[in-house]
Write a protein that holds these residues in place. Structure first.
Motif: not given
Length: 1121
Positions: A129-142
């Motif tokens: 998840m952290a390696g998928i550098r997409l702003h869309v899922i960044a809050p979800l990764v956080l």
């Protein structure tokens, strides 16, 4: 001949290669175009899936593009096989950025894997998840990182720490505080592996946020020896920076003691203290800033030593030095250098010698490590030569050393040479001169000159050795062979020249000796230096004036055949001699100079011609027809000539030191410039902390923090209970049951849900409902949560978490203000009336008139709910004819349809749509065609659209007058919901059921109310709180399709303080009818920009996070006029 033996050897070679390939994966690289990969990916057997995935990874390693298999690989992310799952994760990491839409499909599987009992699966899911550098899922990764930061597995927590820098690289400015909180949690971990990864995250994310280090400084020092080696390097740098920022430099250290008043020694060499001061200022300011200042302003700023700490009395400095002491003997060279840097900067001057033997031991390692260590030893030796004086033999050059190592060793030997060690060092230098590498031999000659400068009493011995090198067998070389022996001759004469500069009065015989060898020395640079010495010291002693006429005649005779640099020096030398000449020799020198100037006029080189003309004009009174005595002594040219060529030998000025010093062990110290990411040490005493920071129980930000003895789950509490990380409750060590998390959260709300109105209240109920801001949720849950509120004691009315939440919401309140407000703030629930008539939805441009030949098309998202399917969103499309002619046959269709469709045949009625399944819902319900649009006419149509994703635009074709225009209809996630009316009690119950990963929070600044307040004629014309409520509600309702539920208004004596103002909205996702709850809380003064906290509770995590981002974006947008 004997071809059968060749065939046999070839066969044996093939057979041996096949034998070696048995049991390996080498066959995966044989056929890059294997067509069996796709069927294997769809196989029912895990072994075949592994085989296919290995082939794909092998093709990736060979540089092949296998992204076309992405959909088939994504399907296997839910496999139960550990090996398959791991290979799928590796593939996804490689292609996620290229295929973002498909990668989003696997997010739910990653979230599911975050709750897997196997810690390896949880760690792999987080890494992917952290390696998928997409702003869309960044809050979800956080949110996922926040959950894994409290995982019972050390490996998972370490992966969470490694994921934080990847999140920070996405530039999530709104989540910086949350990321820093997670760094603080991981720094407080008890596992050394996690602490090392957290230190790396700290250095990458917030290297100057020393408040996170203050909480855990001593425990980090104690954990330092157990951290992995590369983590030790980063952690050492963090700890020394914190120590300097918190306590300042150590007054007994070299950084301060070398130039402190009480340690000044009149007999001590000044250069050493100057270099030590330069080192300390360069470490603190950076060499570029320090050297850019004038020399007069480089004076030491260490005047008042009371501003600095002492290593003997400061416990923090003691524990840092003590914990880094064993690391001086680490197996990792970088760790040794980092630990040595701590002692070099912080240790008392008499204890710095501890770093000597560990550094010398590193000289036995590889050439690369040896070079790095020698670069740092070189700095240490410049500032404190006595450290390595007794170990000079360790720097003797070995025949197998590479040239850079040899050069560094020579420089260090010349720095640490003393009267007792000069004899063996000088013998070594003489051997080095015979080295086959003539460049190294020239460096050895230069080192001899440096030794003579440092030890003037041995200058004569060094001069004798250097003069030997100018003998005929070495100096008689051709100009064409300068690359070898000539460089040694040049360096020898240059060293002699430097020695004579410092002690010119007693070396006239040396100059005469060199002048006699001018006939045999043919190297132009060497001849030029000898001629310069003759001209510069022409009046020194009694021998040089006697040989000058003969030497100058020889030079005038050879002038035409000399090289450029030699000719220039001949001209300068003759002018200097002429200015100092007296008596009978004056006429001789004038004749020689006139002759040489005439030759210079006809020289082929323009530099020589220009120099000759300049000198002839400048010395016209000396070389003219008039005698020297008859010339005007005070003429301008006479004075100018004296200044240019000087009538006396000037003493050598003490040139300012220009060394560039960077922190020990840094890359910048190797390349001698600030490498990317280099930061000097922080300014001493720049961090102001409470003295009780390291006590077992410390108070930071109004909150009690446990000490070192606390467990991980108890040792860190977030500063804001409503933030993303704060909402992530501690996980049980047995697993990750979401139902247990929800139940626990509900219980938490119930535990502090006691009402603020006591049971023995004798007064009648108020006209408006008053509630306690700290217990707002508990009051809203109904009377069944308030059965145990029998005590008036604050400790019994509020739980610890509720009290901390209240404290965090009022950080600036003092103890007295708390007592005046009875420790809690009251809220009044009010209604602001119907705002539907004032709601102005935002319009978007679909087609610009410039691109549509005068046709302007705009669209507005409608709050109307489709009667055909809940998946469809209603959009009002406005067509305007801005051209001078009428337009006809205007219609919007899908881009993929490929041709126009007749809207009259395909318009769906509500009766037909009632039987329509989800799969039958079209992307676009055809609109009614506009047959004709007159000039200046405006017409409106309702469009029903099904967006396949709430972030991806829908491509359409607009037909007009037989022409098609490609357009994009961009979705607005605010209208993917519909209003959901509910009571406040039901809102609170649903909100309590959606904690943890279903709760998302962001903060922003809201300013639209300020313009509305300025429009009021008088401050009393309308209530300020009401204006803020109306402005916020209109902003939300104009950009989303929500139901405005309630408003809680603060009740207090300060009418300008809007802190505590809370608005609630509710909605329901159109596609699946999942509730979406929005709470907006305001803090600040009415007349200033408001700090607004937006909280969204929703079971659909991706939708909830993107909806939250949309709300924050339109709240921060300026109001439309």
């Amino acid at each position: 001949m004997f071809t059968q033996f060749g065939a046999t050897a070839d066969s044996l070679s093939k057979a041996s290669s096949l034998m070696f390939r048995i049991g390996t994966d080498a066959h995966l690289y044989d056929d890059p175009d294997d067509i069996n990969i796709a069927p294997l990916l769809d196989s029912k057997f895990d072994s075949e899936k592994c085989e296919a995935l290995k082939r794909l990874l092998a093709l990736i390693a060979q540089g092949c593009n296998v992204s076309n298999f992405f959909p088939q690989v994504v399907k296997n992310v839910a496999s139960q096989s550990m090996e398959v799952k791991k290979l799928v994760y590796l593939y996804l990491l490689h292609y996620a950025e290229k295929r973002p839409n498909e990668a989003l499909l696997s997010i739910n599987c990653f979230q599911k894997d975050l709750g897997d009992p196997n810690p390896l699966v949880r760690a792999w899911a987080l890494r992917t998840m952290a390696g998928i550098r997409l702003h869309v899922i960044a809050p979800l990764v956080l949110v996922a990182v926040g959950k894994c930061a409290r995982d019972p597995s050390v490996y998972v927590r370490k992966c969470a720490a490694n994921a934080l820098p990847k999140l920070h690289d996405l530039r999530l400015e709104e989540n910086i505080s949350t990321i820093e909180e997670l760094v603080g949690i991981l720094l407080n971990d008890n596992a050394p592996g996690v602490v090392g990864a957290a230190a790396a995250a700290f250095a990458s994310i917030c290297p100057n946020n020393f408040s996170l280090i203050a909480k855990n400084y001593r425990r980090l020092c104690e954990t330092l020896p157990d951290v992995e080696e590369w983590g030790q390097i980063v952690l050492i740098g963090i700890l020394i920076r914190y120590s300097i920022a918190r306590h300042g430099l150590v007054k007994e250290s070299l950084m301060v003691a070398s130039h402190s008043p009480e340690n000044s020694n009149p007999g001590k060499e000044v250069c050493e203290s100057e270099i030590a001061e330069m080192v300390s200022r360069s470490y603190l300011e950076g060499p570029d800033k320090y050297l850019s200042r004038p020399c007069s302003k480089r004076a030491s700023s260490f005047k008042d030593l009371s501003d600095f700490t002492s290593a003997k009395s400061n416990d923090d400095v003691k524990i840092l030095l003590q914990c880094t002491l064993p690391l001086l003997w680490s197996q990792n060279s970088s760790v040794v250098l980092a630990a040595a840097g701590v002692h070099w900067i912080m240790a008392p001057k008499e204890e710095i010698k501890r770093i000597v033997k560990p550094l010398l031991f590193l000289l036995r390692s590889s050439d690369a490590s040896k070079y790095v260590v020698l670069c740092n030893i070189q700095v240490f030796a410049k500032a404190m030569p006595t450290l390595f004086v007794s170990h000079f033999e360790d720097f003797f050059v070995s025949s197998i050393d590479p040239y850079p190592v040899k050069a560094l060793k020579l420089d260090i030997l010349s720095l640490i040479v003393t009267d007792s060690s000069i004899s063996p060092i000088f013998n070594e230098f003489q051997d080095y001169i015979k080295d086959p590498d003539r460049r190294f031999a020239a460096d050895a000659v230069a080192a001899i000159g440096l030794c003579a400068q440092r030890l003037p009493n041995i200058a004569s011995i060094c001069l004798e050795g250097l003069l030997v090198l100018t003998s005929s067998e070495i100096s008689d070389v051709d100009i064409a062979s300068m690359d070898e022996e000539a460089i040694i001759l040049i360096q020898a004469i240059n060293s002699i020249k430097t020695i004579i500069k410092h002690e010119h009065s007693s070396h006239d015989k040396v100059i005469v000796h060199l002048a006699r060898k001018l006939d045999s020395i043919q190297v132009p640079s060497a001849r030029a230096m000898i001629i310069w010495m003759l001209g510069e010291y022409n009046s020194m002693g009694h021998i040089i004036p006697k040989v000058l006429p003969t030497v100058l005649k020889y030079l005038a005779w050879t002038f035409s055949s000399e090289a450029l640099e030699t000719k220039l020096q001949i001209l300068n030398a003759m002018v200097k001699v002429l200015l100092h000449a007296e008596g009978e020799a004056l006429s001789t020198f004038k004749t020689l100079l006139n002759y040489v100037l005439e030759l210079a006029k006809c020289d082929l080189n323009y530099d020589i011609r220009d120099r000759g003309r300049l000198l002839q004009k400048l010395l016209s009174h000396y070389i003219g027809t008039h005698e020297l005595e008859e010339s005007a002594p005070d003429s301008t040219l006479h004075v100018l000539a004296g200044h240019l060529f000087g009538r006396e030998i000037k003493p050598i000025p003490s040139e300012p030191l220009a060394y560039r010093f960077y922190l020990p062990g840094s890359l910048s110290q190797m390349v001698l410039h600030a490498a990317p990411g280099y930061e000097p040490l922080p300014q001493p005493l720049s961090l102001i902390c409470n003295d009780t920071t390291h006590e077992p129980n410390m108070v930071i930000g109004g909150m009690k923090q446990p000490g070192n003895g606390a467990t991980q789950s108890e040792s860190y509490e977030t500063d804001d209970a409503d933030t993303v990380s704060g909402s992530l409750n501690e996980e049980s060590t047995s697993g990750y049951n979401s139902q247990d998390s929800r139940t626990g959260s509900s219980g938490t709300h119930g535990s502090h849900g006691s009402g603020s109105v006591s049971d023995d209240d004798e007064h009648a109920g108020p006209l408006i409902h008053l509630s306690d801001s700290g217990n707002a949720h508990g009051n809203q849950l109904g009377p069944r949560f308030n059965q145990n509120s029998d005590s008036n004691d604050l400790g019994e009315l509020m739980s610890i978490k509720s009290l901390e939440s209240w404290l965090d919401d009022n950080p600036s309140s003092t103890h007295n203000s708390v007592e005046l407000n009875n420790v809690c703030q009251s809220l009044a629930r009010i209604s602001i009336g119907d705002l539907s008539s004032r709601v102005k939805p935002k319009s978007y441009t679909l087609l610009d008139p410039a691109n549509g030949n005068g046709l302007s098309v705009e669209y507005i998202f409608s709050s109307e709910v489709s009667s055909i399917s809940p998946l469809l969103i209603c959009i009002q499309v406005i067509f305007t004819n801005n051209s001078v002619e009428a337009m006809s046959n205007i219609q919007l269709i899908e881009e993929d349809s490929g041709m126009r469709v007749e809207s009259s045949d395909q318009v769906l009625t509500s009766d037909e749509s009632s039987k329509m399944s989800v799969n039958d819902v079209p992307t676009l319900v055809p609109m009614e065609e506009i047959t004709k649009l007159e000039r200046g006419q405006v017409m409106q149509r309702t469009l029903q659209v099904r967006f396949h994703h709430h972030l991806l635009p829908l491509k359409l074709l607009l037909w007009c007058n037989g022409k098609k225009y490609p357009v994009k209809l961009r979705p607005d996630i605010g209208y993917f919901v519909k209003p959901l009316p509910m009571e406040i009690n039901m809102f609170s119950i649903k909100e309590s059921q959606l904690p943890g990963m279903f709760e998302y929070i962001r903060r922003c600044t809201f300013i639209d109310h300020m313009e509305e307040l300025n429009k009021l004629e008088s401050p009393l014309a309308k209530d300020n709180f009401l204006v803020i409520c109306e402005t916020l509600a209109l902003k939300v309702l104009s950009n989303s399709n929500l139901f405005h539920l309630s408003v809680d208004m603060p009740v207090g004596t300060n009418l300008d303080d809007a802190s505590g103002l809370r608005l609630r909205f509710s909605g329901e996702i159109l596609s699946n009818s999942i509730p979406c709850l929005i709470t907006i809380t305001v803090e600040g003064r009415c007349s200033e920009p408001l700090d607004t906290k937006v909280k969204v509770n929703c079971e659909e995590t991706v939708f909830g996070l993107n909806f939250l981002n949309r709300v924050v974006n339109f709240l921060t947008e300026p109001a439309r006029l």
